[in-house]
Design a protein around this motif. Structure first.
Motif, mmCIF file in Angstrom:
data_model
loop_
_atom_site.group_PDB
_atom_site.id
_atom_site.type_symbol
_atom_site.label_atom_id
_atom_site.label_comp_id
_atom_site.label_asym_id
_atom_site.label_seq_id
_atom_site.Cartn_x
_atom_site.Cartn_y
_atom_site.Cartn_z
ATOM 1 N N GLN A 240 0.817 -1.205 0.000
ATOM 2 C CA GLN A 240 0.000 0.000 0.000
ATOM 3 C C GLN A 240 0.857 1.264 0.000
ATOM 4 O O GLN A 240 0.521 2.247 -0.628
ATOM 5 N N ASP A 241 1.973 1.182 0.729
ATOM 6 C CA ASP A 241 2.756 2.390 0.978
ATOM 7 C C ASP A 241 4.099 2.313 0.239
ATOM 8 O O ASP A 241 5.029 1.675 0.709
ATOM 9 N N THR B 141 -7.318 -7.269 -1.021
ATOM 10 C CA THR B 141 -8.046 -6.002 -0.985
ATOM 11 C C THR B 141 -9.254 -6.095 -0.053
ATOM 12 O O THR B 141 -9.748 -7.180 0.238
ATOM 13 N N HIS B 142 -9.695 -4.940 0.428
ATOM 14 C CA HIS B 142 -10.960 -4.938 1.155
ATOM 15 C C HIS B 142 -12.048 -4.358 0.260
ATOM 16 O O HIS B 142 -13.164 -4.136 0.695
ATOM 17 N N ASN B 143 -11.709 -4.126 -1.011
ATOM 18 C CA ASN B 143 -12.598 -3.410 -1.909
ATOM 19 C C ASN B 143 -13.188 -4.360 -2.953
ATOM 20 O O ASN B 143 -12.496 -4.835 -3.850
ATOM 21 N N LEU B 144 -14.489 -4.647 -2.835
ATOM 22 C CA LEU B 144 -15.119 -5.584 -3.765
ATOM 23 C C LEU B 144 -15.205 -5.019 -5.180
ATOM 24 O O LEU B 144 -15.278 -5.773 -6.144
ATOM 25 N N PRO C 50 -2.822 -2.581 -3.072
ATOM 26 C CA PRO C 50 -1.880 -1.722 -3.798
ATOM 27 C C PRO C 50 -2.429 -0.337 -4.102
ATOM 28 O O PRO C 50 -1.656 0.570 -4.394
ATOM 29 N N THR C 51 -3.738 -0.147 -4.046
ATOM 30 C CA THR C 51 -4.284 1.149 -4.454
ATOM 31 C C THR C 51 -5.066 1.846 -3.341
ATOM 32 O O THR C 51 -5.637 2.905 -3.556
#
Ligand code: SF4
Ligand code: MG
Length: 388
Positions: free
Chosen positions: A116-117, A263-266, A232-233
């Motif tokens: 992520q960073d 990811t936690h983003n569906l 990653p985003t």
């Protein structure tokens, strides 16, 4: 398509003052060569620990306590089989049964990772070009002579870039013209404009999105078979996030590499993945193709996740918390029952008596850890719209 990775019974525990934390508990999943496999879940579900377990980046007080991580690599299998037959099954090698040196030699060339960073992957006092060139040289040395690769030193900030630097003696830290050219090629590959000039800039001169691209370039220096991408985003704004996802898509298509996307983003899952595992409280509770999980899901937690999303695209696809308590992962507080029972609208007596088994639902590839799947799900098991 063949599998490139098969994870069997993987458990990673942390031995803390409060007690043993079962962060990853008895995981099974497989990843096909060339696909994008997603692991999705709320924070604390164990998805990053899973990624770091695959990358051999678990540190004290954590330890992988059980399981196998089978990696499909015929050449490696042949060389490992010479003195460690148990670690080999056909073309697969159990990464948890090989030596530290053998495992270290896979870093960057077989497995690579982005985070992520991106700042944590770069040394602020060296130019981006120098650091990429160094990454190229480390990988060349590692693949030229895998057995001589120095043992792991420290990876305390889980940074892959710093890890690469830490494997080099100070005297080795010079770069050839050839590596420099390769560094520029890598910057170009990840879509950095004016790569010749940008190579001479320092990390702080890059925007967040550009540094993210440079980190991807660094991860690709050794032409890895598998790229592990942990959120990653997440730190990027929606437009840049979309650009980075496009880039990963393009690189995947160009190189044929396999991507494990955490990811936690569906919304990110829907856009990027071929197959997906849904993690909850250290377990993969449902896994299958995108269609299996988005359209034919059985596990009430999956239903809850999907129901909590007003819009699958972009930032709006971020998971909202669903009601009830996440169970403690402390071993002495964990109860021998379904981890989701306290939050589950379908919980029944048997869910409280023992943890559900993994059961196939429909296609063999679609697997669910829930009694609803065990006794074959039907329409009456559906959770009413608006429940979560
Ligand atoms: Fe709900 Fe029971 Fe399935 Fe657990 S096993 S998710 S409590 S129905
Ligand atoms: Mg995480």
């Amino acid at each position: 398509t063949e599998d490139i990775i098969r994870v069997e019974g993987l458990s990673t525990r942390f031995f803390t003052e409060q007690g043993q934390v079962n962060a990853v508990d008895d995981l099974d999943f497989r990843i096909e060569r060339g696909e994008v496999f997603g692991i999705v879940g709320e924070s604390g579900s164990g998805k990053s620990v899973t990624a770091r377990s695959l990358m051999d980046l678990i540190e004290s007080p954590g330890r992988i306590t059980d399981g196998q991580i089978w990696f499909n690599d015929a050449e490696l299998a042949e060389s490992v089989a010479e003195d460690n037959e148990e670690a080999v099954d056909g073309d697969f090698v159990d990464l948890l049964s090989i030596t530290e040196q053998q495992r270290t030699a896979l870093r960057g060339t077989s497995f690579s990772m982005i985070f992520q960073d991106p700042e944590s992957s770069f040394n602020p006092s060296l130019t981006v070009g120098e650091q990429l060139a160094e990454a190229v040289e480390v990988q060349q040395r590692a693949s030229a002579n895998p057995r001589s690769t120095k043992a792991k030193t420290q990876t305390s900030d889980y940074s892959f870039g710093n890890y690469l630097l830490s494997t080099m003696l100070p005297s080795q830290r010079f770069v050839t013209e050839e590596s420099r050219e390769r560094a520029i090629e890598l910057l170009e590959l990840v879509g950095i404009p004016d790569p010749v000039e940008r190579a001479d800039e320092y990390p702080h001169e890059y925007s967040g999105g550009m540094l993210q691209r440079a980190m991807i370039a660094q991860a690709l220096a050794g032409e890895p078979d598998v790229l592990v991408a942990d959120e990653p985003t997440t730190a990027l704004d929606v437009t840049i996030q979309a650009q980075i996802l496009d880039l990963l898509d393009e690189l995947q298509a160009e190189t044929g590499m396999t991507i494990l996307l955490i990811t936690h983003n569906l919304g990110v899952v829907a856009r990027m993945c071929d197959r997906v595992g849904v993690m909850y409280a250290g377990e993969i509770v449902e896994r299958g193709t995108l269609e299996d999980v988005f359209d034919d899901h059985v596990h009430p937690y999956t239903k809850g996740l999907l129901g909590s999303i007003p819009d699958l695209e972009g930032a709006a696809g971020r998971l909202q918390p669903i009601g009830g308590n996440v169970p403690s992962l402390l071993d002495h507080e964990m109860e021998d029952r379904c981890h989701f029972a306290d939050r589950c609208p379908k919980a029944m007596d048997q869910c409280l008596e023992h943890p559900p088994e993994y059961a196939a639902s429909g296609s063999d590839d679609h697997t669910v850890r829930c009694v609803l799947a065990e006794r074959s799900y039907d329409e009456s098991d559906a959770i009413p719209a608006g429940y979560f």
